[in-house]
Design an enzyme around this catalytic site. Sequence first.
Site, PDB file in Angstrom:
ATOM      1  N   HIS A 268       1.678   3.160  -0.876  1.00 58.83           N
ATOM      2  CA  HIS A 268       2.630   2.138  -1.316  1.00 58.83           C
ATOM      3  C   HIS A 268       2.618   0.964  -0.351  1.00 58.83           C
ATOM      4  O   HIS A 268       3.086  -0.117  -0.663  1.00 58.83           O
ATOM      5  CB  HIS A 268       4.052   2.721  -1.447  1.00 58.83           C
ATOM      6  CG  HIS A 268       4.676   3.094  -0.150  1.00 58.83           C
ATOM      7  ND1 HIS A 268       4.228   4.143   0.608  1.00 58.83           N
ATOM      8  CD2 HIS A 268       5.702   2.551   0.535  1.00 58.83           C
ATOM      9  CE1 HIS A 268       4.963   4.229   1.702  1.00 58.83           C
ATOM     10  NE2 HIS A 268       5.869   3.269   1.678  1.00 58.83           N
ATOM     11  N   ARG A 269       2.075   1.200   0.845  1.00 61.02           N
ATOM     12  CA  ARG A 269       1.855   0.133   1.829  1.00 61.02           C
ATOM     13  C   ARG A 269       0.424   0.289   2.333  1.00 61.02           C
ATOM     14  O   ARG A 269      -0.036   1.416   2.566  1.00 61.02           O
ATOM     15  CB  ARG A 269       2.785   0.313   3.031  1.00 61.02           C
ATOM     16  CG  ARG A 269       4.231   0.049   2.724  1.00 61.02           C
ATOM     17  CD  ARG A 269       4.651  -1.250   3.412  1.00 61.02           C
ATOM     18  NE  ARG A 269       5.753  -1.887   2.714  1.00 61.02           N
ATOM     19  CZ  ARG A 269       7.047  -1.605   2.916  1.00 61.02           C
ATOM     20  NH1 ARG A 269       7.392  -0.711   3.785  1.00 61.02           N
ATOM     21  NH2 ARG A 269       7.975  -2.241   2.240  1.00 61.02           N
TER      22      ARG A 269
ATOM     23  N   LYS B 237      -2.150   4.917   7.496  1.00 65.44           N
ATOM     24  CA  LYS B 237      -2.325   5.107   8.932  1.00 65.44           C
ATOM     25  C   LYS B 237      -2.139   6.568   9.301  1.00 65.44           C
ATOM     26  O   LYS B 237      -1.317   7.271   8.723  1.00 65.44           O
ATOM     27  CB  LYS B 237      -1.247   4.256   9.646  1.00 65.44           C
ATOM     28  CG  LYS B 237      -1.438   4.078  11.106  1.00 65.44           C
ATOM     29  CD  LYS B 237      -2.401   2.970  11.441  1.00 65.44           C
ATOM     30  CE  LYS B 237      -2.723   2.944  12.921  1.00 65.44           C
ATOM     31  NZ  LYS B 237      -3.653   4.028  13.313  1.00 65.44           N
TER      32      LYS B 237
ATOM     33  N   LYS C 120       7.086   9.140   8.568  1.00 66.33           N
ATOM     34  CA  LYS C 120       7.168   8.633   9.944  1.00 66.33           C
ATOM     35  C   LYS C 120       7.150   7.105   9.959  1.00 66.33           C
ATOM     36  O   LYS C 120       7.986   6.456  10.580  1.00 66.33           O
ATOM     37  CB  LYS C 120       5.940   9.170  10.695  1.00 66.33           C
ATOM     38  CG  LYS C 120       6.114   9.368  12.165  1.00 66.33           C
ATOM     39  CD  LYS C 120       4.806   9.838  12.793  1.00 66.33           C
ATOM     40  CE  LYS C 120       4.511  11.304  12.555  1.00 66.33           C
ATOM     41  NZ  LYS C 120       3.404  11.793  13.426  1.00 66.33           N
TER      42      LYS C 120
ATOM     43  N   ASP D 209      10.041   1.811  10.512  1.00 66.74           N
ATOM     44  CA  ASP D 209       9.736   0.485   9.966  1.00 66.74           C
ATOM     45  C   ASP D 209       8.366  -0.026  10.390  1.00 66.74           C
ATOM     46  O   ASP D 209       8.218  -1.192  10.788  1.00 66.74           O
ATOM     47  CB  ASP D 209      10.831  -0.527  10.370  1.00 66.74           C
ATOM     48  CG  ASP D 209      12.164  -0.185   9.740  1.00 66.74           C
ATOM     49  OD1 ASP D 209      12.182   0.088   8.530  1.00 66.74           O
ATOM     50  OD2 ASP D 209      13.176  -0.145  10.474  1.00 66.74           O
TER      51      ASP D 209
ATOM     52  N   LYS E 244      -4.158  11.056   7.141  1.00 67.55           N
ATOM     53  CA  LYS E 244      -4.537  11.899   8.283  1.00 67.55           C
ATOM     54  C   LYS E 244      -5.957  12.400   8.076  1.00 67.55           C
ATOM     55  O   LYS E 244      -6.400  12.571   6.946  1.00 67.55           O
ATOM     56  CB  LYS E 244      -3.592  13.101   8.374  1.00 67.55           C
ATOM     57  CG  LYS E 244      -3.579  13.756   9.721  1.00 67.55           C
ATOM     58  CD  LYS E 244      -2.784  12.935  10.697  1.00 67.55           C
ATOM     59  CE  LYS E 244      -2.523  13.627  11.997  1.00 67.55           C
ATOM     60  NZ  LYS E 244      -1.370  13.014  12.679  1.00 67.55           N
TER      61      LYS E 244
ATOM     62  N   SER F 264       0.595   1.957  17.798  1.00 68.43           N
ATOM     63  CA  SER F 264      -0.626   1.692  17.022  1.00 68.43           C
ATOM     64  C   SER F 264      -0.447   0.431  16.173  1.00 68.43           C
ATOM     65  O   SER F 264      -1.361  -0.378  16.020  1.00 68.43           O
ATOM     66  CB  SER F 264      -0.944   2.867  16.087  1.00 68.43           C
ATOM     67  OG  SER F 264      -1.652   3.867  16.761  1.00 68.43           O
TER      68      SER F 264
HETATM   69  N1  GLU Z   1      -1.769  10.939  15.554  1.00 66.67           N
HETATM   70  C1  GLU Z   1      -0.565  10.271  15.825  1.00 66.67           C
HETATM   71  C2  GLU Z   1       0.557  10.794  14.941  1.00 66.67           C
HETATM   72  O1  GLU Z   1       0.505  11.888  14.442  1.00 66.67           O
HETATM   73  C3  GLU Z   1      -0.719   8.763  15.793  1.00 66.67           C
HETATM   74  C4  GLU Z   1      -1.012   8.158  14.471  1.00 66.67           C
HETATM   75  C5  GLU Z   1      -1.366   6.677  14.539  1.00 66.67           C
HETATM   76  O2  GLU Z   1      -1.179   6.077  15.572  1.00 66.67           O
HETATM   77  O3  GLU Z   1      -1.825   6.165  13.520  1.00 66.67           O
HETATM   78  O4  GLU Z   1       1.570  10.187  14.791  1.00 66.67           O
END
Ligand code: GLU
Length: 472
Positions: free
Chosen positions: A66-67, A71, A95, A100, A107, A364
């Site tokens: 949706h975004r 990540k 998360k 935000d 993943k 990140s």
């Molecule tokens: N692996 C980390 C997590 O589980 C970082 C993820 C990221 O920075 O994209 O939150």
Amino acid sequence: MTERKTLSFRESVNFMVDRAMAVLNIDPCIANAIKSCDSTIKINFPVEINGKLEVFTGWRSVHSNHRLPVKGGIRFAPIVDEDEVEALAALMTYKCAIVDVPFGGSKGGLLIDPSRYNRDDMQKITRRFARELVRKGYLSPATNVPAPDMGTGEREMAWIADTYKHLHPEDINYLACVTGKPVAHGGIRGRTEATGRGVVYVIREFFRHPDDLRRTGLSGDLSSQKIVIQGLGNVGYHAAKLLDEEDQCKIIAIIQRDGVLTNDNGICVEDVRQYMNEHKTIKGFPDAKYSENAAAGLEIECDILIPAAMEAQIHVNNACNIKAKLIVEAANGPVTFEADDILRKKQITILPDAYVNAGGVTVSYFEWVRNLSHIRFGRMERRHDELHGERIVKALETMTGNPADDWIKKELIHGADELDLVRSGLDDTMRNSFLQMKEAMDSNNKIKDYRTAVYVVAINKISRSYLDIGVY
Ligand code: GLU
């Protein structure tokens, strides 16, 4: 007697989300759209190791787009599968929403025991995996941006960025295809410590709220708390070190895979880390008692228990033995759904993973923005701010007729560098999210625990984006 099947990681996450959906009374169609995993790719690829072809298996799961970009880290581990990667991708969606960070959740995982391969082999394997991900549309600065996770770090991220650059030299934003890179290769200062530091910012914020402390049964300030930490990897090490050195907490136990160290007077985290680097074990560390029963470490009486290792460490069989007052989930999924139920009945407070360890993805996000803007944070303002500070010092000296003390000068003339700004942004993020979580609890008396509150906050934001934009 039939043996009871325990839930998979993904089921465990989904059940926790369901609890929040029930509180929200959300439209079942939207609930389904939010919960379902968008796509998962499984890649088998051969790499020549010592003259022989070995086939490796990896996954990348996109939970919600949706975004964009989506990540989430890539883990290299001897035990990883599709269910785990999908559960972790889902956690990334929630998360990002909680803190935000304007990304979807993803993943990756590669089934490998990194300790069995040398550096050159690891480079070959990582680059090949990255190439497959790029070719299949699962890695690019605009759509899918990996990061470090268990078994990966700056080194692997640098190889991934370089692989992408070679495939897409025309992409001016190539550095933003992955985060957690070394600073010399487009990384941001403060990323390595970010998840652990974020955990500490969460705990500090918790200690600013006397009503929450009272409900948890904690008293006194942070420095008087006895802490048990599981896992002295990247996250656990930075969290424990800060709590030990900056907050003066007592780290009374450190749990590792090969045993547990205990000392009621506190253990020096940095000394343990040095010892581990040298001896590859905690056994024999001179300033604490050692026992090889690592699992029993989780059951030690303490104020705060920080599981910072693997998922499913607190489960249906040991949850009733936990004696901590507060559990701070630095790892992803350390408490199973069934254990969560038991702990809630025991009135043990849990600060949940999706919020607690979101410091990593927060920084990140800063790194990604830095890569897109092609300039280090603070480069334009730092000296300007220092000049401003100097003028204030001069004005003070003129007004008082006395020279300012050195410490005052130092404080006033300091211009924020990149690390200062990253830490400030991280602190602000973790504190804001805590307040959002608290507000959700205060405004809905059906929400009795922080995990449900956190998911309610996240689901509200995600469902808003589905409702505003629609699904086509
Ligand atoms: N692996 C980390 C997590 O589980 C970082 C993820 C990221 O920075 O994209 O939150």
